[in-house]
Each structure stands twice: as structure tokens, then as C-alpha cells.
Write a protein that holds these residues in place. Structure first.
Motif, mmCIF file in Angstrom:
data_model
loop_
_atom_site.group_PDB
_atom_site.id
_atom_site.type_symbol
_atom_site.label_atom_id
_atom_site.label_comp_id
_atom_site.label_asym_id
_atom_site.label_seq_id
_atom_site.Cartn_x
_atom_site.Cartn_y
_atom_site.Cartn_z
ATOM 1 N N ILE A 7 0.538 -0.980 -0.308
ATOM 2 C CA ILE A 7 -0.306 -0.094 0.110
ATOM 3 C C ILE A 7 0.813 1.325 -0.383
ATOM 4 O O ILE A 7 0.889 2.072 -0.834
ATOM 5 N N ILE A 8 1.758 0.844 0.223
ATOM 6 C CA ILE A 8 2.836 2.255 0.783
ATOM 7 C C ILE A 8 3.397 2.943 -0.637
ATOM 8 O O ILE A 8 3.711 3.869 -1.207
ATOM 9 N N ALA A 9 4.241 1.773 -1.201
ATOM 10 C CA ALA A 9 4.433 2.201 -2.262
ATOM 11 C C ALA A 9 3.669 1.904 -3.346
ATOM 12 O O ALA A 9 4.219 3.021 -4.049
ATOM 13 N N ALA A 10 2.615 1.751 -3.363
ATOM 14 C CA ALA A 10 1.637 2.437 -4.003
ATOM 15 C C ALA A 10 1.091 3.541 -4.454
ATOM 16 O O ALA A 10 1.271 4.451 -5.346
ATOM 17 N N ILE A 11 0.977 4.474 -2.496
ATOM 18 C CA ILE A 11 0.866 5.470 -2.858
ATOM 19 C C ILE A 11 2.231 6.544 -3.347
ATOM 20 O O ILE A 11 1.656 7.449 -3.664
ATOM 21 N N THR A 12 2.494 5.881 -2.900
ATOM 22 C CA THR A 12 4.199 6.785 -3.583
ATOM 23 C C THR A 12 4.516 6.853 -5.216
ATOM 24 O O THR A 12 4.472 7.951 -5.667
ATOM 25 N N ALA A 149 6.650 0.206 8.641
ATOM 26 C CA ALA A 149 5.138 -0.872 8.116
ATOM 27 C C ALA A 149 6.132 -1.756 7.116
ATOM 28 O O ALA A 149 5.227 -2.832 7.673
ATOM 29 N N SER A 150 7.041 -2.264 6.703
ATOM 30 C CA SER A 150 7.613 -3.173 6.468
ATOM 31 C C SER A 150 7.377 -4.732 7.999
ATOM 32 O O SER A 150 8.416 -5.122 7.418
ATOM 33 N N TYR A 151 7.829 -4.082 8.457
ATOM 34 C CA TYR A 151 7.751 -5.156 9.505
ATOM 35 C C TYR A 151 9.585 -6.176 10.256
ATOM 36 O O TYR A 151 9.792 -6.569 10.444
ATOM 37 N N GLY A 152 10.255 -4.259 10.024
ATOM 38 C CA GLY A 152 11.622 -4.270 10.052
ATOM 39 C C GLY A 152 12.129 -5.352 8.892
ATOM 40 O O GLY A 152 13.524 -4.967 8.780
ATOM 41 N N LEU A 309 2.098 1.682 18.196
ATOM 42 C CA LEU A 309 0.863 2.635 18.979
ATOM 43 C C LEU A 309 -0.269 1.303 17.865
ATOM 44 O O LEU A 309 -1.299 -0.062 18.120
ATOM 45 N N SER A 310 0.017 1.909 16.742
ATOM 46 C CA SER A 310 -0.768 1.126 15.653
ATOM 47 C C SER A 310 -0.875 -0.157 15.729
ATOM 48 O O SER A 310 -1.878 -1.447 14.935
ATOM 49 N N PRO A 316 -2.507 -5.510 9.629
ATOM 50 C CA PRO A 316 -1.702 -4.815 8.143
ATOM 51 C C PRO A 316 -1.041 -4.052 8.003
ATOM 52 O O PRO A 316 -0.986 -3.061 7.367
ATOM 53 N N TRP A 317 -2.853 -4.475 6.725
ATOM 54 C CA TRP A 317 -3.035 -3.509 5.536
ATOM 55 C C TRP A 317 -3.640 -2.472 6.430
ATOM 56 O O TRP A 317 -3.344 -1.488 5.943
ATOM 57 N N PHE A 318 -4.006 -2.107 7.405
ATOM 58 C CA PHE A 318 -4.438 -0.725 7.664
ATOM 59 C C PHE A 318 -2.875 0.359 8.490
ATOM 60 O O PHE A 318 -3.234 1.311 7.767
ATOM 61 N N VAL A 319 -1.611 -0.791 8.877
ATOM 62 C CA VAL A 319 -1.104 -0.210 9.376
ATOM 63 C C VAL A 319 0.256 0.176 7.996
ATOM 64 O O VAL A 319 0.629 1.288 7.669
#
Lengths: 491, 71
Positions: A7-12, A149-152, A309-310, A316-319
Motif C-alpha cells: 500500500i505504501i509503495a502504491a501511494i508513493t 510498516a515493513s515489519y523490519g 501503538l498502531s 497490517p493492511w491498515f498499518v
């Protein structure tokens, strides 16, 4: 690859596409590239002015500050409000003068007002020095977001490089128009997400706002009010005053004044912008919700609190959605800052000090070449790390606010301040800030016997006072003779 | 003109008023008192600037050409 990262890559990619697309239909002269051809209406100017509130600084820095320092975060809600009130009277004369003289940058403004190219070069250098920590904090935010967001999977170092490359790409391609369109996308996303998080998280974890604040007050007495020492009321007052005065002195904010189509836009926005930043409240609520739920983050890691906290609360999708909004909050201001720094170095330092006769086209070309170089410098400082996001911004503020006295006095019909006075005042103020920053000095260290109230004063404000004193003294000594004065006024 | 003085109030409220309300209780709208106080002044700033804008002669449509002449 996690769904969050997709999702992050898509928005970028959408942000990049918008930036490239914005260029169409406008030939990229220097004026077009840096101030959008002075054609922006209320909505765009509004978004550019509100820009800072919706950067990584508030999204991660503001929540982190509330998480780590408590009441000190309230200052963030206060200073822009006061700055917007000042904007009603401060911005229209600046805009009128800039339009009449076809100015494209802040150093231009001062060098033209004081008829001193040297002053322009000095201002440009101060600007660039102040912009670097501002750019560093955006990159730092990008690193945090992508890594979390990539969980490390993606290391912070790689994440910072990716962010820097994306920002560089679209600044080079589209200049300030790319920023304006992406501002729209960014503000819509961040508004929705921050309000949702600020309402949902306190209710989810505590059952409501009152019970959350009661719980924090019980667990950490004094956390929600200003303490006697340190981030005390005196710190709050001096910091709010410093940052309110400095708000429009940022070269990119100053530059966005020029983008307006007419001056009424500023006066209208002065009534709306204060309300727009109430969104900060929700950012604080997120930070406060995190205080008791994800304790233990220390030092510059407090900036991670929103994401930690998130991760506890959402899939994960919402994160990923939160992360994507976060990426935009770093990318858009990051691009504005990069754009401003490159224009400053090319137009004001290079043309001002090296080659006075450089053509517009070659200056515009140089600005684009400088973009990746400045980005590299910022990446270098980001990787060295150590400071919190809010500390970085305050450092930059201490620098740019030193320009305030010279700008304000230049707006008077008869300016008593001389170019030497303006120059010396800025140098004195900046020297104090630079020294205290590098030496990590505070007023308390120099004068341990002073009362706490004085010790807690923001060092930038102390530098500002020294700046004003020097400005007055030097101006008094260098007053031109009556004949020279009348000559100067006819120019 | 007098209306412009209204714009000073938020500065007084935020910069000078905060020491007097630096408390948590009573919570207002769920927020600590000092935070609620600052929020109140943010909202008031918008209201005040809307009033100033409304009554500022510089913003009347008819005044627009005169204003451009001045610059």
C-alpha cells in the motif's frame, strides 16, 4: 512483501505520477518552477501555508512529543495560531513588494529592500543551514515509517535512501506544482487518518478521553501540565513566541507567499487556518494513548510511538494505510524544502556572490543539479541521527527566526534600520544559535545562579534579543547623512 | 480600527494566561484544563480573525482597485 508495504509503495507511485503530471502545460521557467507563476488561488495557497502542520513533524514528532514529554507538546498547537494572526498584516505587504519586483526568493526580498546583495547572500546561507535539519527530520520520518510498516524487513538506512530518491525525483521533474497537487492528496489522507486514530485509540484502549487523561494523571502525576523546571511555563512562552515569529521566515513558506494570485487570499486564510490545525489535538491524543500502552521508548525513539501503538491495534493492511499517509507527510514538505534549498543556492548564493550576470536559464539548470546534492547531505545527517523530530525543527526555527527583525523593519514606510544593522544583527543572532547548538550549551550552564524561569527560556529567543540589540546599535552608528537618505529613497 | 485590537487577545490568552491555568482538573470536554484553555484560544483566534476580515475596509470589493493603486 507485507500488504502494508504494498500500500505504501502504491501511494508513493501515485505521488510521483501526480508530481510528473503537474508539469504538463507549463513551461518551466525559473519563476514557474519556484513560485508557480504567481497564479495560485485561495485553496492552493491555503494548503501550502498549512503545509508544516501536516508534515512528519506533527504526525510522528507531535505524537512522539506528547508521548515522551507530555504537556510540552501543547506548544505545537499554540504557535501557528499566533503566526496566522500575524499573517493577516505581515503577508500582504510582502506579497505586494515581491510581485512588484518579480522576486522569487526570500533573500531576494531582503537584498532588494536593503539594496545590499551581500545581505541576500547571508540570508540565503542562513536559510540553507536552517533547512537542513528540517529536511533531515522528514527523511528520518520516512525511515521510521517504511521500516515499521515493513515489519523490519527494510532497514532504516535503506528506507531513508528510498525516501530521498523519491523526493529528489519529483522535485527535479516538477518543482512547486508537484508539491501543491500532492498537498491535496496528503491533507485529505492525513485528516481522515489522524482524526480516526485520535478518536479510536483512546476509546479502544481506555474507554474515552476523560478516562484516558485520568489514567495518565494517576500513573504519571504532573505529566499533563507544565513542570516547575525544564519544559516549564517559561519554556512554553519563549518557545511559542520564537516559533510564532519565525513561522513565515522559513524560505519555503516565504516563497509560498509569492505563489498567491492576490493579497486577499492571506487575509481570508488567517481566519480559517487556526481551525485547520485543531487536528493537532487528535495527534496529541494518539501520543497520550501510547504513553501507558507502549511505554519504554526513550530518546529519539519517542517518534516511533504512533506506529508502535498502531501495530498493537490494527491489521497490517491498515498499518499500511497509516504508513502511506505518513510517507506523504514527509514527501510533500520534503520536496518543498529541497526545492527551496536548491533555488536558494542557485539563485541567491551562486548568482548573488559568484556570477551576478548568470542567465535565468542557467540558474534554473543549476538549481536542478543541486537537488540531488542537497538530498545527499541531508541523508548523511539523517544517518548520523540522534535528535528527536521536534528538537530538529526547533533548531531550524532558532536560525530562521533571526531574519524576523530585518524583514519586519523593512516593511515600514521609512526604514530606520540600515543594511549594516540588518547584516550585523542576523550574524550575531545566528552565531549565538550556532554556538549553543554545537556546544550543547544552555543558559543554565553559563549562569547557574539565575532563577529557573530565566534558565528555561528558549535559546533561540535569547539569540533574537541579542540580534535586535546589535541591529539597533549598528543601525544607529551607520545612519546615512540626510543627502544620502533622500537619494536612497528616490531609488 | 478598534476591532484590530481584538487580535491581541489570543497573544495575551496563550502567552500570559497559561501560567494561571496550568492544571489538569477540571477536565473540560475530556481534556486537561490547560490544554482546553489553549484550544479555546485557537477557536477564538479564528472567530476574531473572521470578525477583523469582515469589517476591514481593505477587503470590501469596492476597495480593491484603491488597494492595488496603493501598491
Amino acid at each position: 512483501m507485507s500488504s502494508a508495504l504494498l500500500i505504501i509503495a502504491a501511494i508513493t507511485l501515485v505521488a510521483l505520477w501526480l508530481g510528473v503530471r503537474a508539469r504538463r502545460g507549463h513551461d518551466m521557467s525559473l519563476e514557474q518552477w519556484s513560485v508557480g507563476g504567481r497564479s495560485f488561488g485561495t485553496a492552493f495557497v491555503f494548503l501550502l501555508m498549512a503545509g508544516e502542520i501536516y508534515t512528519t513533524f506533527t504526525f510522528l514528532g507531535g505524537s512522539g512529543f506528547a508521548y515522551g514529554k507530555g504537556a510540552a507538546a501543547y506548544y505545537i498547537l499554540s504557535y501557528a495560531t499566533l503566526a496566522y494572526i500575524l499573517s493577516y498584516w505581515l503577508l500582504p505587504p510582502i506579497w505586494r513588494y515581491a510581485k512588484a519586483n518579480r522576486l522569487v526568493s526570500q533573500p531576494h526580498f531582503l537584498s532588494s529592500k536593503y539594496a545590499s546583495p551581500a545581505l541576500g547572500v547571508l540570508v540565503a546561507i542562513v536559510d540553507v543551514v536552517a533547512l537542513v535539519p528540517y529536511l533531515v527530520l522528514q527523511f528520518k520520518g520516512l525511515g521510521i515509517i517504511v521500516t515499521t510498516a515493513s515489519y523490519g524487513v527494510i532497514s532504516p538506512t535503506a528506507a531513508i535512501w528510498i525516501g530521498a530518491i523519491v523526493v529528489t525525483a519529483y522535485v527535479t521533474i516538477s518543482g512547486v506544482r508537484g508539491s501543491a497537487w500532492n498537498s491535496v492528496l496528503k491533507d485529505v489522507m492525513i485528516l481522515a487518518i489522524v482524526i480516526f486514530l485520535g478518536v479510536y485509540l483512546p476509546i479502544h484502549f481506555y474507554g474515552g478521553f476523560s478516562s484516558m487523561f485520568h489514567a495518565i494523571d494517576t500513573a504519571k502525576p504532573g505529566f499533563l501540565t507544565f513542570p516547575e523546571k525544564g519544559a516549564s511555563v517559561a519554556w512554553f512562552q519563549s518557545t511559542v513566541l520564537l516559533t510564532a515569529l519565525g513561522f513565515f521566515m522559513w524560505p519555503h513558506t516565504f516563497g509560498s507567499i509569492y505563489t498567491a494570485r492576490n493579497e486577499r487570499i492571506f487575509r481570508r486564510n488567517a481566519a480559517v487556518l487556526p481551525l485547520y490545525q485543531l487536528i493537532l489535538l487528535f495527534v496529541f491524543f494518539v501520543g497520550f494513548a501510547a504513553t501507558l500502552k507502549v511505554p519504554g521508548l526513550k530518546g529519539s525513539n519517542i517518534d516511533l510511538s504512533l506506529f508502535h501503538l498502531s501495530l498493537q491495534a490494527f491489521d497490517p493492511w491498515f498499518v499500511g494505510v497509516i504508513g502511506a499517509a505518513g510517507v506523504l507527510t514527509a514527501l510533500v514538505p520534503g520536496s518543498m524544502i529541497l526545492n527551496a534549498a536548491a533555488t536558494l543556492l542557485a539563485n541567491d548564493v551562486y548568482r548573488g556572490a559568484v556570477d551576478r550576470k548568470a542567465a535565468d536559464a542557467s540558474v534554473a539548470k543549476l538549481a536542478r543539479v543541486l537537488v540531488p546534492i542537497i538530498a545527499l547531505v541531508a541523508v548523511f545527517f539523517t544517518l548520523r541521527g540522534g535528535e528527536t523530530i521536534v528538537a530538529l525543527l526547533l533548531m531550524g526555527y532558532s536560525f530562521v527566526t533571526q531574519l524576523f527583525p530585518a524583514v519586519v523593519t523593512s516593511l515600514a514606510a521609512r526604514n530606520w534600520v540600515t543594511k549594516q544593522g540588518a547584516f550585523a544583527g542576523i550574524v550575531a543572532g545566528v552565531a549565538v544559535v550556532a554556538y549553543t547548538t554545537l556546544a550543547h550549551a544552555s543558559i543554565g550552564q553559563w549562569f547557574p545562579s539565575l532563577p529557573d524561569k530565566v534558565k528555561d527560556l528558549n535559546i533561540g529567543l535569547v539569540a533574537l534579543v541579542i540580534n535586535i540589540v546589535v541591529l539597533i546599535i549598528v543601525s544607529a552608528v551607520t545612519q546615512p547623512s540626510a543627502a544620502e537618505q533622500s537619494h536612497a529613497r528616490t531609488l | 480600527m478598534i476591532l484590530r485590537l481584538l487580535a491581541v487577545l489570543p497573544f495575551i490568552g496563550i502567552l500570559l494566561g497559561v501560567p494561571f491555568v496550568n492544571r489538569v482538573e477540571p477536565l473540560i470536554l475530556g481534556m486537561p484544563l490547560v490544554l482546553a484553555w489553549i484550544v479555546f484560544w485557537v477557536v477564538m483566534s479564528a472567530v476574531i480573525m473572521a470578525i477583523v476580515y469582515r469589517f476591514d475596509p481593505a477587503n470590501r470589493a469596492a476597495a480593491q482597485p484603491a488597494e492595488e493603486a496603493r501598491s
